[in-house]
Scaffold this active site. Structure first.
Site, PDB file in Angstrom:
ATOM      1  N   THR A 196       0.808  -1.026  -0.089  1.00 19.35           N
ATOM      2  CA  THR A 196      -0.063  -0.042  -0.025  1.00 19.35           C
ATOM      3  C   THR A 196       0.829   1.335   0.198  1.00 19.35           C
ATOM      4  O   THR A 196       1.524   1.388   0.874  1.00 19.35           O
ATOM      5  CB  THR A 196      -1.001   0.056   1.088  1.00 19.35           C
ATOM      6  OG1 THR A 196      -1.823  -0.967   1.343  1.00 19.35           O
ATOM      7  CG2 THR A 196      -1.794   1.064   1.050  1.00 19.35           C
TER       8      THR A 196
ATOM      9  N   LYS B  13      -6.817   0.950  -3.610  1.00 21.74           N
ATOM     10  CA  LYS B  13      -6.433   0.312  -2.274  1.00 21.74           C
ATOM     11  C   LYS B  13      -6.409   1.372  -1.039  1.00 21.74           C
ATOM     12  O   LYS B  13      -6.877   1.142   0.102  1.00 21.74           O
ATOM     13  CB  LYS B  13      -5.048  -0.279  -2.406  1.00 21.74           C
ATOM     14  CG  LYS B  13      -4.430  -0.810  -1.064  1.00 21.74           C
ATOM     15  CD  LYS B  13      -5.466  -2.043  -0.375  1.00 21.74           C
ATOM     16  CE  LYS B  13      -5.021  -2.310   0.888  1.00 21.74           C
ATOM     17  NZ  LYS B  13      -3.499  -3.053   1.004  1.00 21.74           N
TER      18      LYS B  13
ATOM     19  N   LYS C  46       0.060   4.443   9.035  1.00 20.81           N
ATOM     20  CA  LYS C  46       0.987   4.527   7.770  1.00 20.81           C
ATOM     21  C   LYS C  46      -0.332   4.618   6.833  1.00 20.81           C
ATOM     22  O   LYS C  46      -0.237   5.733   5.959  1.00 20.81           O
ATOM     23  CB  LYS C  46       1.492   3.416   7.522  1.00 20.81           C
ATOM     24  CG  LYS C  46       2.214   3.353   5.925  1.00 20.81           C
ATOM     25  CD  LYS C  46       3.014   2.111   5.632  1.00 20.81           C
ATOM     26  CE  LYS C  46       2.029   0.933   5.592  1.00 20.81           C
ATOM     27  NZ  LYS C  46       1.393   0.630   4.274  1.00 20.81           N
TER      28      LYS C  46
END
Length: 301
Positions: free
Chosen positions: A102, A178, A246
């Site tokens: 990702t 995503k 994150k």
């Protein structure tokens, strides 16, 4: 022609993906920075590579399942920026690099551009579904790539995932989808933790609350999955708090570039940040519930 497949990163997701490749008839070449991880995997079939360059030189398709953009950059180009020992320098023209992390979509687009200069094809292919679905070949891949990359590596993607979405003919589209998925996942976990915390504060039996919510309109997949961890008092990290520090950070960075407001994402990000700095960074992401004051969490039986 039988393709030689390499996989980098034998963590919770990568090890399952490598098993899926093995079940599909491949004998994958694997690499992991942890001592012994690759050797442990190949006891049941496959080949352990001592270096990234060795793996790159041997493989037609290389699948990278590392944590973030920085690790992907290091895998591809090394500390010295694609010197002789780097993966990208070792891969053959016409080979395919599949990026499953990702990352910011702009970063993925930059990887595609840099590899194109070496005649290496690139697939933007972030993944979702968790370790169990990765191990059973039932996970989801959100991909974008040039037609020639799909032509060469499409069957490899299908061997690892039950659903392979083809979202565009250039890198970036897969990563954007995503990132949006991670927006929802992070917000849903934060909301689930808030709901369970309120129930605990109000003296509701947590098992009864879980039973009712999971059979009512307020349920979500994340409530059902993650609050089960809270009830079991098991914060073993399947996906850690810092993953959502994150990932929600990437969500906010993407939106900030066009000045698009994301109030729920911002709040959820702050909740995971608070949990991380409170000492729960490496615990399961359901540990975000530990930021709420004045509640007594379930204990292990």
């Amino acid at each position: 022609m039988t393709l030689t497949i390499g996989l980098i990163g034998l963590g919770a997701m990568g090890s399952g993906m490598a098993q899926s490749l093995r079940r599909a008839g491949h004998s994958p070449h694997v690499f992991d920075v942890r001592p012994g991880a690759a050797e442990a995997f190949v006891r049941d079939g496959g080949h352990a590579c001592a270096t990234l360059a060795d793996l790159g030189a041997r493989c037609d398709v290389v699948v990278s399942v590392v944590v973030n953009a920085a690790q992907t950059e290091s895998v591809l180009f090394g500390a010295g920026g694609d010197g002789d020992g780097s993966l990208a320098a070792a891969m053959q023209p016409g080979s395919v690099f599949v990026m499953c992390s990702t990352v910011d979509p702009n970063v993925s687009m930059a990887f595609e551009s840099r590899l194109a200069k070496k005649d290496i094809l690139y697939i933007d292919a972030p993944i979702s579904g968790g370790a169990a679905k990765a191990a059973s070949g039932e996970m989801t891949m959100m991909t974008a790539a040039r037609p020639e990359a799909y032509a060469k590596a499409g069957a490899v993607l299908d061997a690892m995932a039950a659903k392979v979405y083809r979202l565009g003919d250039r890198a970036g589209a897969g990563s954007k989808v995503k990132v949006i998925n991670q927006l929802l996942a992070g917000v849903h976990i934060a909301a689930a933790a808030e709901a369970m915390a309120l129930g605990l504060r109000e003296g509701v039996d947590p098992a009864a609350l879980y039973e009712v919510i999971t059979h009512s309109a307020g349920n979500s997949w994340m409530f059902e999955n993650r609050m089960a961890h809270v009830l079991a008092a098991d914060y073993t990290p399947l996906s850690a708090v810092d993953i959502f520090v994150k990932d929600l950070g990437i969500v906010l960075d993407m939106a900030r570039a066009t000045k698009f407001p994301l109030p729920l994402s911002s709040t959820a990000h702050q909740m995971f940040m608070q949990a991380s700095t409170a000492g729960f960074a490496k615990e399961d992401d359901s540990a975000v519930i530990k930021i709420f004051p004045g509640i007594e969490l379930p204990k292990k039986a």
